[in-house]
Design an enzyme around this catalytic site. Structure first.
Site, PDB file in Angstrom:
ATOM      1  N   HIS A  33      47.337 -32.769  47.551  1.00  0.00           N
ATOM      2  CA  HIS A  33      46.168 -33.177  48.365  1.00  0.00           C
ATOM      3  C   HIS A  33      46.572 -33.460  49.664  1.00  0.00           C
ATOM      4  O   HIS A  33      45.786 -33.156  50.622  1.00  0.00           O
ATOM      5  CB  HIS A  33      46.158 -34.690  47.725  1.00  0.00           C
ATOM      6  N   GLU A  80      44.772 -46.051  44.381  1.00  0.00           N
ATOM      7  CA  GLU A  80      43.841 -44.986  43.809  1.00  0.00           C
ATOM      8  C   GLU A  80      42.502 -45.333  43.390  1.00  0.00           C
ATOM      9  O   GLU A  80      41.706 -44.378  43.153  1.00  0.00           O
ATOM     10  CB  GLU A  80      44.761 -44.331  42.519  1.00  0.00           C
ATOM     11  N   GLU A  94      49.619 -35.140  44.350  1.00  0.00           N
ATOM     12  CA  GLU A  94      49.813 -35.643  45.335  1.00  0.00           C
ATOM     13  C   GLU A  94      49.930 -34.811  46.665  1.00  0.00           C
ATOM     14  O   GLU A  94      49.289 -35.023  47.845  1.00  0.00           O
ATOM     15  CB  GLU A  94      50.323 -37.025  45.507  1.00  0.00           C
ATOM     16  N   GLU A 150      42.353 -37.402  40.882  1.00  0.00           N
ATOM     17  CA  GLU A 150      42.497 -38.693  41.180  1.00  0.00           C
ATOM     18  C   GLU A 150      41.762 -39.387  40.072  1.00  0.00           C
ATOM     19  O   GLU A 150      42.235 -40.525  39.434  1.00  0.00           O
ATOM     20  CB  GLU A 150      41.716 -39.169  42.673  1.00  0.00           C
ATOM     21  N   TYR A 190      45.340 -28.612  55.566  1.00  0.00           N
ATOM     22  CA  TYR A 190      44.636 -27.197  55.693  1.00  0.00           C
ATOM     23  C   TYR A 190      43.193 -27.388  56.284  1.00  0.00           C
ATOM     24  O   TYR A 190      42.602 -26.721  57.091  1.00  0.00           O
ATOM     25  CB  TYR A 190      44.282 -26.639  54.226  1.00  0.00           C
ATOM     26  N   HIS A 217      44.640 -39.494  37.695  1.00  0.00           N
ATOM     27  CA  HIS A 217      45.698 -40.503  37.943  1.00  0.00           C
ATOM     28  C   HIS A 217      45.277 -41.854  37.549  1.00  0.00           C
ATOM     29  O   HIS A 217      45.767 -42.588  36.855  1.00  0.00           O
ATOM     30  CB  HIS A 217      45.649 -40.260  39.459  1.00  0.00           C
TER      31      HIS A 217
HETATM   32 FE    FE Z   1      46.784 -39.874  42.981  1.00  0.00          FE
END
Ligand code: FE
Length: 344
Positions: free
Chosen positions: A121, A191, A118, A225, A127, A228
């Site tokens: 991310h 998510e 996370e 993800e 960025y 996840h």
């Molecule tokens: Fe996640």
């Protein structure tokens, strides 16, 4: 060697996702929830960093006057406005709410990896925002200012409040349901639903050969993800098995209603992102896509589907499949140092 008096071996059958009997969370073996170990291994193999992806073309396109329309710019910024804080919400939920109540050491181990991902991310969004020279303060504050983003975050944060309470403990019928509800909101909704129209927008750009560096970042994020989400669903299903008494029909109905509320909020968000539609994608297409995704999430935890509509963006599954085939190391700027090449 001398053995401590009264010491006993850990019983694998006492292992539980939550409420493990005399749970020793330091002792990885005997391992019961092997799906967590598998997820941990996959996560390590998928390691990546945002700075390895070239943003040069995106910078040129973002700075040029005619490469992107005003609607495209608004869509891109709104999606980033959601993304920039969503993974921090996820990280907080893992570290401050889920982790301490989970009594399966292997699940805790994957959660440590997931928490780090996370952070990667959030780094990726930072960025992108920095590379394109966007106003950081404006983009990162959008979740307070843009109502459609605020409402999504508010649903998740509001429902999860209870288990952030320092005095919250699992072990009662009511609290275990509360915990499982948090897990469902976190995995299935945050998510599993709230990221997906934003993913679709980014791949919409990619399909037009626009902002492809940003889209590549998002491809790696989406690959993480989907792990996840798998892991969250596996934990939900394991709790259902281990404590079937809390999975009442009333509770199931509550989860279905929450998913339906989330679908509405995600649709409102999509209409904000695409007030006029771009790339042949419009709010109606998104409505159907979100409904399609929501049904898939419900199915995975054994709940009845609610919408039964076809996937209007079949190329979205290709975007995920491509990831699996792509040889990450071929496109990478740097490679990770392994133990054998570390030079002290
Ligand atoms: Fe996640």
């Amino acid at each position: 060697m001398p053995i401590l008096k009264g010491a006993k071996a850990v019983e694998i059958n006492n292992r539980r996702i939550i409420n493990g009997e005399d749970a020793d969370v330091m002792q990885l073996y005997p391992m019961r929830h092997t799906f967590a170990w598998d997820a941990y291994t996959v996560g390590n193999a998928n390691h990546w960093l945002p700075t390895e992806i070239s943003m040069q073309r995106d910078i040129e396109q973002w700075k040029s006057r005619d490469a992107l329309t005003a609607d495209e710019r608004t869509a891109f910024e709104t999606v980033l406005g959601f993304f920039t804080t969503a993974d921090s919400i996820a990280a907080n939920n893992i570290v401050l709410a889920l982790y301490k109540h989970i009594t399966s050491p292997e699940c805790r181990m994957y959660l440590l990896r997931q928490g780090y991902e996370e952070a990667v991310h959030t780094h990726a969004y930072q960025y992108i925002v920095e590379s394109l020279g966007m106003d950081e303060a404006r983009i990162f504050n959008m979740y307070r200012e843009v109502e459609a983003i605020y409402s999504k975050d508010n649903l998740v944060l509001g429902l999860n409040e209870g288990i952030f309470d320092p005095s919250f403990k699992t072990g009662t019928f009511e609290n275990d349901q509360k915990f499982l509800e948090n897990l469902c909101v976190f995995s299935l909704i945050l998510e599993g639903i709230f990221f997906y129209s934003s993913f679709a927008v980014m791949f919409g750009f990619q399909r037009q050969n626009k902002l492809t560096g940003s889209a590549e970042q998002i491809q790696y994020i989406m690959r993480d993800e989907s792990q996840h989400l798998n892991f969250g669903i596996n934990m939900i299903n394991a709790i259902k098995q281990e404590q079937s008494e809390i999975w009442t029909s009333e509770f199931q109905q509550r989860i279905i209603e929450l998913v339906k509320r989330a679908v509405k909020l995600e649709y409102t968000f999509a209409t904000e992102v695409f007030p006029r539609g771009i790339f042949g994608m419009n709010a109606d297409g998104f409505k159907q896509y979100i409904e399609h995704i929501a049904d898939r999430r419900l199915e995975r935890v054994g709940l009845p589907t609610q919408y039964n509509v076809a996937n209007p963006f079949p190329w979205m599954s290709e975007a995920v499949d491509l990831n699996k085939e792509k040889n990450f190391f071929e496109t990478r700027v740097t490679e990770y140092k392994t133990g054998g090449t570390l030079d002290w």
